[in-house]
Design a protein around this motif. Structure first.
Motif, PDB file in Angstrom:
ATOM      1  N   SER A  41     -44.156 -29.192 -23.971  1.00 45.52           N
ATOM      2  CA  SER A  41     -43.843 -28.745 -22.614  1.00 45.52           C
ATOM      3  C   SER A  41     -44.764 -27.606 -22.210  1.00 45.52           C
ATOM      4  O   SER A  41     -45.054 -26.714 -22.997  1.00 45.52           O
ATOM      5  CB  SER A  41     -42.387 -28.311 -22.523  1.00 45.52           C
ATOM      6  N   LYS A  71     -34.330 -23.530 -10.720  1.00 41.82           N
ATOM      7  CA  LYS A  71     -33.662 -24.830 -10.883  1.00 41.82           C
ATOM      8  C   LYS A  71     -34.645 -25.891 -11.372  1.00 41.82           C
ATOM      9  O   LYS A  71     -34.259 -26.812 -12.086  1.00 41.82           O
ATOM     10  CB  LYS A  71     -33.028 -25.274  -9.567  1.00 41.82           C
ATOM     11  N   GLU A  72     -35.912 -25.763 -10.977  1.00 35.46           N
ATOM     12  CA  GLU A  72     -36.948 -26.704 -11.437  1.00 35.46           C
ATOM     13  C   GLU A  72     -37.335 -26.451 -12.886  1.00 35.46           C
ATOM     14  O   GLU A  72     -38.029 -27.259 -13.485  1.00 35.46           O
ATOM     15  CB  GLU A  72     -38.195 -26.591 -10.561  1.00 35.46           C
ATOM     16  N   GLY A  73     -36.916 -25.288 -13.440  1.00 34.34           N
ATOM     17  CA  GLY A  73     -37.222 -24.989 -14.833  1.00 34.34           C
ATOM     18  C   GLY A  73     -38.452 -24.125 -15.033  1.00 34.34           C
ATOM     19  O   GLY A  73     -38.919 -23.968 -16.156  1.00 34.34           O
ATOM     20  N   LYS A  75     -40.591 -20.493 -14.996  1.00 37.69           N
ATOM     21  CA  LYS A  75     -40.334 -19.062 -15.149  1.00 37.69           C
ATOM     22  C   LYS A  75     -40.713 -18.384 -13.837  1.00 37.69           C
ATOM     23  O   LYS A  75     -41.529 -18.902 -13.083  1.00 37.69           O
ATOM     24  CB  LYS A  75     -41.177 -18.479 -16.283  1.00 37.69           C
ATOM     25  N   PRO A 127     -35.445 -19.408 -16.745  1.00 40.05           N
ATOM     26  CA  PRO A 127     -34.291 -20.232 -16.372  1.00 40.05           C
ATOM     27  C   PRO A 127     -33.318 -20.357 -17.541  1.00 40.05           C
ATOM     28  O   PRO A 127     -33.727 -20.376 -18.697  1.00 40.05           O
ATOM     29  CB  PRO A 127     -34.916 -21.590 -16.026  1.00 40.05           C
ATOM     30  N   LYS A 129     -30.800 -22.363 -19.935  1.00 44.28           N
ATOM     31  CA  LYS A 129     -30.748 -23.752 -20.409  1.00 44.28           C
ATOM     32  C   LYS A 129     -29.446 -24.406 -19.951  1.00 44.28           C
ATOM     33  O   LYS A 129     -28.407 -23.772 -19.886  1.00 44.28           O
ATOM     34  CB  LYS A 129     -30.805 -23.784 -21.953  1.00 44.28           C
ATOM     35  N   LYS A 130     -29.537 -25.691 -19.656  1.00 48.99           N
ATOM     36  CA  LYS A 130     -28.359 -26.428 -19.177  1.00 48.99           C
ATOM     37  C   LYS A 130     -27.627 -27.035 -20.340  1.00 48.99           C
ATOM     38  O   LYS A 130     -28.151 -27.421 -21.313  1.00 48.99           O
ATOM     39  CB  LYS A 130     -28.788 -27.516 -18.194  1.00 48.99           C
TER      40      LYS A 130
END
Length: 130
Positions: A41, A71-73, A75, A127, A129-130
């Motif tokens: 990533s 929200k898009e991930g 920083k 962000p 983590k979900k």
């Protein structure tokens, strides 16, 4: 047979060796490494710039962009830029960044607290983590 004796695991007891085509082995190893690198990533850093006397509407507008970025991930690097004599408002700049961190605390966590670097006061948000 035009094959090579390749040592696979030199630390094993006894050492493991294989008879194979060495050039093909090196090619496949490079191909695997390239595929692993492609799957890694990439970190995206988005920036938001404020002035020390940013008004409420402008702040809300930029905060909405910050929410979208987190929200898009990506920083987020939020900074207050002091030009000229506005450097005397360092405390207002810090208050602004801390307010942003507080408003975005459910979407991201503060990686670096507000810190002066030259004419800028930087703060980093990552962000959650979900």
């Amino acid at each position: 047979m035009e094959m090579d004796l390749v040592e696979i695991s030199p630390n094993a007891d006894p050492p493991v060796a294989k008879i194979m085509d060495y050039k093909k082995f090196v090619y496949e190893q490079k191909k695997r490494e390239k595929a692993m690198k492609a799957n890694a990533s990439k970190v995206v850093i988005k920036e938001i710039r404020f002035g020390p006397n940013t008004d409420d509407h402008d702040y809300e507008f930029k905060k909405n962009h910050a929410e979208k970025f987190l929200k898009e991930g990506a920083k987020l690097k939020a900074y207050v830029f002091f030009k000229g004599r506005s450097i005397i408002y360092k405390d207002q700049g810090e208050i602004l960044l801390l307010r942003l961190a507080q408003d975005l605390e459910e979407l991201g966590k503060v990686e670096q607290m507000p810190k002066m670097e030259g004419k800028r006061m930087n703060m980093f948000l990552a962000p959650k983590k979900k």
